[in-house]
Design a protein around this motif. Structure first.
Motif, PDB file in Angstrom:
ATOM      1  N   VAL A 117       0.301  -0.926  -0.040  1.00 40.20           N
ATOM      2  CA  VAL A 117       0.271  -0.285   0.131  1.00 40.20           C
ATOM      3  C   VAL A 117       0.715   1.538   0.400  1.00 40.20           C
ATOM      4  CG1 VAL A 117      -1.891   0.914   1.203  1.00 40.20           C
ATOM      5  CG2 VAL A 117      -1.494  -0.775   1.037  1.00 40.20           C
ATOM      6  N   VAL A 118       0.719   1.899  -0.993  1.00 41.22           N
ATOM      7  CA  VAL A 118       1.239   3.379  -1.248  1.00 41.22           C
ATOM      8  C   VAL A 118       0.295   4.780  -0.520  1.00 41.22           C
ATOM      9  CG1 VAL A 118       2.700   5.138  -2.068  1.00 41.22           C
ATOM     10  CG2 VAL A 118       3.282   2.182  -1.919  1.00 41.22           C
ATOM     11  N   LYS A 119       0.312   5.008   0.363  1.00 41.58           N
ATOM     12  CA  LYS A 119      -0.921   6.580   0.654  1.00 41.58           C
ATOM     13  C   LYS A 119      -0.097   7.476   1.126  1.00 41.58           C
ATOM     14  CE  LYS A 119      -3.226   5.570   3.807  1.00 41.58           C
ATOM     15  NZ  LYS A 119      -3.902   4.399   5.685  1.00 41.58           N
ATOM     16  N   GLY A 120      -0.777   8.959   0.421  1.00 41.04           N
ATOM     17  CA  GLY A 120      -0.718  10.059   0.560  1.00 41.04           C
ATOM     18  C   GLY A 120      -1.324  10.282   1.079  1.00 41.04           C
ATOM     19  N   GLU A 121      -0.858  11.872   2.572  1.00 39.29           N
ATOM     20  CA  GLU A 121      -1.673  12.190   3.534  1.00 39.29           C
ATOM     21  C   GLU A 121      -1.484  14.113   2.726  1.00 39.29           C
ATOM     22  OE1 GLU A 121      -2.061  11.096   7.035  1.00 39.29           O
ATOM     23  OE2 GLU A 121      -3.000   8.895   6.974  1.00 39.29           O
ATOM     24  N   TYR A 122      -1.930  14.393   2.938  1.00 38.44           N
ATOM     25  CA  TYR A 122      -1.768  16.062   2.930  1.00 38.44           C
ATOM     26  C   TYR A 122      -2.684  16.869   3.485  1.00 38.44           C
ATOM     27  CZ  TYR A 122      -1.663  21.069   1.891  1.00 38.44           C
ATOM     28  OH  TYR A 122      -1.988  21.808   1.654  1.00 38.44           O
ATOM     29  N   TRP A 123      -2.378  17.245   4.886  1.00 38.25           N
ATOM     30  CA  TRP A 123      -3.209  18.064   5.760  1.00 38.25           C
ATOM     31  C   TRP A 123      -2.810  19.141   5.842  1.00 38.25           C
ATOM     32  CZ3 TRP A 123      -5.604  15.277   9.319  1.00 38.25           C
ATOM     33  CH2 TRP A 123      -5.653  13.934   9.579  1.00 38.25           C
ATOM     34  N   VAL A 124      -3.915  19.699   6.062  1.00 37.46           N
ATOM     35  CA  VAL A 124      -4.412  21.504   5.142  1.00 37.46           C
ATOM     36  C   VAL A 124      -3.927  21.650   6.765  1.00 37.46           C
ATOM     37  CG1 VAL A 124      -6.425  23.176   5.364  1.00 37.46           C
ATOM     38  CG2 VAL A 124      -6.421  21.317   4.181  1.00 37.46           C
ATOM     39  N   PRO A 125      -2.804  23.434   6.300  1.00 32.58           N
ATOM     40  CA  PRO A 125      -2.186  24.121   7.559  1.00 32.58           C
ATOM     41  C   PRO A 125      -2.996  24.750   8.510  1.00 32.58           C
ATOM     42  CG  PRO A 125      -1.395  24.567   5.032  1.00 32.58           C
ATOM     43  CD  PRO A 125      -1.893  23.533   5.023  1.00 32.58           C
ATOM     44  N   LYS A 127      -5.192  23.314  10.494  1.00 32.31           N
ATOM     45  CA  LYS A 127      -6.591  22.729  10.466  1.00 32.31           C
ATOM     46  C   LYS A 127      -6.229  20.905  10.648  1.00 32.31           C
ATOM     47  CE  LYS A 127      -8.555  25.693   8.642  1.00 32.31           C
ATOM     48  NZ  LYS A 127      -9.675  27.123   9.308  1.00 32.31           N
ATOM     49  N   ASN A 128      -7.595  20.589  11.544  1.00 32.79           N
ATOM     50  CA  ASN A 128      -7.353  19.275  11.639  1.00 32.79           C
ATOM     51  C   ASN A 128      -7.603  18.117  11.029  1.00 32.79           C
ATOM     52  OD1 ASN A 128     -10.231  20.180  11.944  1.00 32.79           O
ATOM     53  ND2 ASN A 128     -10.535  18.851  13.666  1.00 32.79           N
ATOM     54  N   PHE A 129      -7.748  18.597   9.658  1.00 34.72           N
ATOM     55  CA  PHE A 129      -8.607  17.725   8.546  1.00 34.72           C
ATOM     56  C   PHE A 129      -7.124  17.194   7.344  1.00 34.72           C
ATOM     57  CE2 PHE A 129     -10.084  21.586   7.109  1.00 34.72           C
ATOM     58  CZ  PHE A 129      -9.815  21.315   5.900  1.00 34.72           C
ATOM     59  N   GLY A 130      -6.781  16.195   6.791  1.00 33.43           N
ATOM     60  CA  GLY A 130      -6.676  16.005   5.326  1.00 33.43           C
ATOM     61  C   GLY A 130      -6.890  15.509   4.354  1.00 33.43           C
ATOM     62  N   LEU A 131      -6.366  15.336   3.589  1.00 33.68           N
ATOM     63  CA  LEU A 131      -7.134  14.555   2.253  1.00 33.68           C
ATOM     64  C   LEU A 131      -5.692  13.679   2.257  1.00 33.68           C
ATOM     65  CD1 LEU A 131      -7.550  17.915   0.387  1.00 33.68           C
ATOM     66  CD2 LEU A 131      -9.629  16.665   1.442  1.00 33.68           C
ATOM     67  N   THR A 132      -6.839  12.189   1.857  1.00 36.02           N
ATOM     68  CA  THR A 132      -5.887  11.177   1.966  1.00 36.02           C
ATOM     69  C   THR A 132      -5.375  10.433   0.017  1.00 36.02           C
ATOM     70  OG1 THR A 132      -7.600   9.602   2.655  1.00 36.02           O
ATOM     71  CG2 THR A 132      -6.019  10.628   3.881  1.00 36.02           C
ATOM     72  N   LEU A 133      -4.795   9.763  -0.143  1.00 34.39           N
ATOM     73  CA  LEU A 133      -5.050   9.432  -1.649  1.00 34.39           C
ATOM     74  C   LEU A 133      -4.506   7.287  -0.914  1.00 34.39           C
ATOM     75  CD1 LEU A 133      -5.655   8.444  -4.756  1.00 34.39           C
ATOM     76  CD2 LEU A 133      -2.723   9.417  -5.070  1.00 34.39           C
ATOM     77  N   THR A 134      -5.019   6.884  -0.872  1.00 33.47           N
ATOM     78  CA  THR A 134      -4.820   5.369  -0.549  1.00 33.47           C
ATOM     79  C   THR A 134      -3.928   4.158  -2.067  1.00 33.47           C
ATOM     80  OG1 THR A 134      -5.917   5.268   0.916  1.00 33.47           O
ATOM     81  CG2 THR A 134      -4.864   3.566   0.542  1.00 33.47           C
ATOM     82  N   LEU A 135      -3.158   3.765  -2.605  1.00 36.38           N
ATOM     83  CA  LEU A 135      -2.988   3.469  -3.697  1.00 36.38           C
ATOM     84  C   LEU A 135      -2.817   1.738  -3.269  1.00 36.38           C
ATOM     85  CD1 LEU A 135      -0.824   5.378  -5.577  1.00 36.38           C
ATOM     86  CD2 LEU A 135      -3.527   5.070  -5.940  1.00 36.38           C
ATOM     87  N   ASN A 136      -3.513   0.658  -3.642  1.00 35.80           N
ATOM     88  CA  ASN A 136      -3.435  -0.420  -3.379  1.00 35.80           C
ATOM     89  C   ASN A 136      -3.160  -1.690  -4.603  1.00 35.80           C
ATOM     90  OD1 ASN A 136      -4.942  -0.791  -0.469  1.00 35.80           O
ATOM     91  ND2 ASN A 136      -6.796  -0.418  -1.961  1.00 35.80           N
ATOM     92  N   ILE A 137      -2.043  -2.139  -4.249  1.00 35.27           N
ATOM     93  CA  ILE A 137      -1.342  -3.061  -5.110  1.00 35.27           C
ATOM     94  C   ILE A 137      -1.458  -4.444  -5.166  1.00 35.27           C
ATOM     95  CG2 ILE A 137       0.976  -3.156  -6.698  1.00 35.27           C
ATOM     96  CD1 ILE A 137       2.104  -0.600  -5.388  1.00 35.27           C
ATOM     97  N   PRO A 138      -2.303  -5.072  -4.713  1.00 34.81           N
ATOM     98  CA  PRO A 138      -2.245  -6.295  -4.435  1.00 34.81           C
ATOM     99  C   PRO A 138      -1.471  -7.449  -5.372  1.00 34.81           C
ATOM    100  CG  PRO A 138      -4.738  -5.810  -5.898  1.00 34.81           C
ATOM    101  CD  PRO A 138      -3.342  -4.535  -5.934  1.00 34.81           C
TER     102      PRO A 138
END
Length: 177
Positions: A117-125, A127-138
């Motif tokens: 699994v490769v995940k990217g997380e961007y946390w809004v400066p 703020k207490n929330f962030g956006l995520t993208l999860t790439l699965n490689i089964p």
């Protein structure tokens, strides 16, 4: 060349101590073809445990095109992964680990896929929330079917399994507290 790679690995692990997320616990939602639902992400140092309970909206959409009376499939998608976080900036983390996506009807059937699994997380400066993208490689499939004479469980490897990552990958939002 090996020394440069070793130095880069050491720097990544040292830089991994300043993560973008404000706290170690986050909850949120994810959206994907095979997994749309709620997730929880718990940090244990630089390791993160992520678990989700989801519904396969994409499979339901396909069922609606088949002119079936009952378009809601009775399948639940369970997701889980363990990943190592690396801070790439003040607001962006990348996580690399292993994960699984399992489909079940909470009865005698569980079928799933597992792999990196490769995940990217961007946390809004600020703020207490962030956006995520999860790439699965089964890379492997697993399953258990109770009371079936032909198949009662096992693990399967197939070079085509990484293509399933196209439908098991998700985007989402996390809220930390």
């Amino acid at each position: 060349m090996k020394r440069i790679a070793l130095v880069l690995l050491i720097l990544l692990f040292v830089a991994g101590s300043a993560f973008a997320r404000p706290s170690s616990v986050a909850v949120g939602a994810q959206l994907g073809f095979a997994a749309s639902g709620a997730v929880v992400d718990i940090g244990l140092g630089s390791l993160y445990l992520n678990a989700g309970v989801n519904y396969p909206l994409g499979i339901t959409y396909i069922a609606t095109t088949l002119d079936e009376e009952d378009v809601f499939v009775d399948i639940v998608t369970l997701t889980a992964d363990v990943s190592q976080a690396f801070a790439l900036s003040e607001n962006f983390d990348i996580k690399v680990g292993i994960g699984t996506t399992a489909f079940t009807n909470f009865g005698p059937v569980i079928l799933g896929l597992a792999g990196p699994v490769v995940k990217g997380e961007y946390w809004v400066p600020n703020k207490n929330f962030g956006l995520t993208l999860t790439l699965n490689i089964p890379v492997m499939g697993f399953g258990v079917i109770e009371d079936n004479e032909d198949f009662n469980g096992g693990v399967v490897f197939n070079p085509l399994f990484p293509l399933f990552g196209l439908v098991t990958s998700t985007i989402g939002v996390l809220y930390s507290f």
